[in-house]
Design an enzyme around this catalytic site. Structure first.
Site, PDB file in Angstrom:
ATOM      1  N   GLU A   1       5.686 -15.624 -22.903  1.00  0.00           N
ATOM      2  CA  GLU A   1       6.374 -16.763 -22.287  1.00  0.00           C
ATOM      3  C   GLU A   1       6.160 -16.671 -20.777  1.00  0.00           C
ATOM      4  O   GLU A   1       6.337 -15.622 -20.177  1.00  0.00           O
ATOM      5  CB  GLU A   1       7.863 -16.702 -22.675  1.00  0.00           C
ATOM      6  CG  GLU A   1       8.638 -17.945 -22.333  1.00  0.00           C
ATOM      7  CD  GLU A   1       9.048 -17.969 -20.880  1.00  0.00           C
ATOM      8  OE1 GLU A   1       8.871 -19.038 -20.258  1.00  0.00           O
ATOM      9  OE2 GLU A   1       9.513 -16.941 -20.371  1.00  0.00           O
TER      10      GLU A   1
ATOM     11  N   CYS B   1       0.853  -1.178   0.000  1.00  0.00           N
ATOM     12  CA  CYS B   1       0.000   0.000   0.000  1.00  0.00           C
ATOM     13  C   CYS B   1       0.896   1.237   0.000  1.00  0.00           C
ATOM     14  O   CYS B   1       1.798   1.346   0.837  1.00  0.00           O
ATOM     15  CB  CYS B   1      -0.905  -0.003   1.230  1.00  0.00           C
ATOM     16  SG  CYS B   1      -1.884   1.505   1.388  1.00  0.00           S
TER      17      CYS B   1
ATOM     18  N   ASP C   1       0.104  -6.065   0.265  1.00  0.00           N
ATOM     19  CA  ASP C   1      -1.167  -6.425  -0.361  1.00  0.00           C
ATOM     20  C   ASP C   1      -0.931  -7.638  -1.253  1.00  0.00           C
ATOM     21  O   ASP C   1       0.079  -7.713  -1.949  1.00  0.00           O
ATOM     22  CB  ASP C   1      -1.707  -5.281  -1.226  1.00  0.00           C
ATOM     23  CG  ASP C   1      -2.248  -4.126  -0.415  1.00  0.00           C
ATOM     24  OD1 ASP C   1      -2.891  -4.370   0.620  1.00  0.00           O
ATOM     25  OD2 ASP C   1      -2.036  -2.969  -0.829  1.00  0.00           O
TER      26      ASP C   1
END
Length: 124
Positions: free
Chosen positions: A65, A42, A49
């Site tokens: 890929e 955050c 988070d």
């Protein structure tokens, strides 16, 4: 590996904004990636988070890929960013494959609220 060499087949595990692709000849209806390992912090509280991310696109001539995608997603590990700003991922992925890419993010519960964001990036 030097910046101009693909990561596939090399022991590199260093996060990178490089996205490797490979050519496809046969038509594909959809490519879908799902991961629950996207993390950021955050930008206000500096608290971690965690996100689930879904990525979808219909390839034209190239595909992303997966090892380079995993290393790309890790660049956000210690990055201070709101979920809504992570939508930039869609634009970057679209630029790599040259077709629109839709990214859906769901931030794990924080304060009893789940934040979900969907964005479609188009190639520049």
């Amino acid at each position: 590996a030097p910046p101009d060499e693909p990561v596939l087949g090399r022991p590199s595990a260093v996060p990178s904004d490089r996205l490797d692709t490979f050519e496809v000849e046969d038509p594909l209806d959809l490519v879908h990636f799902h991961s629950s390992e996207l993390t950021a912090v955050c930008p206000v509280t500096d608290q971690p988070d965690s996100y689930t991310i879904d990525i979808e696109y219909v390839p034209s001539s190239s595909c992303i890929e997966t090892k380079s995608l995993k290393l790309y997603l890790r660049i956000f590990d210690n990055h201070g960013v709101f979920a809504e700003h992570l939508a930039e991922i869609a634009r970057h992925l679209a630029g790599a494959v040259g077709v629109p890419v839709t990214v859906g993010l769901a931030q794990q519960v924080r304060g009893g609220i789940v934040t979900a964001v969907t964005a479609t990036g188009t190639p520049s």
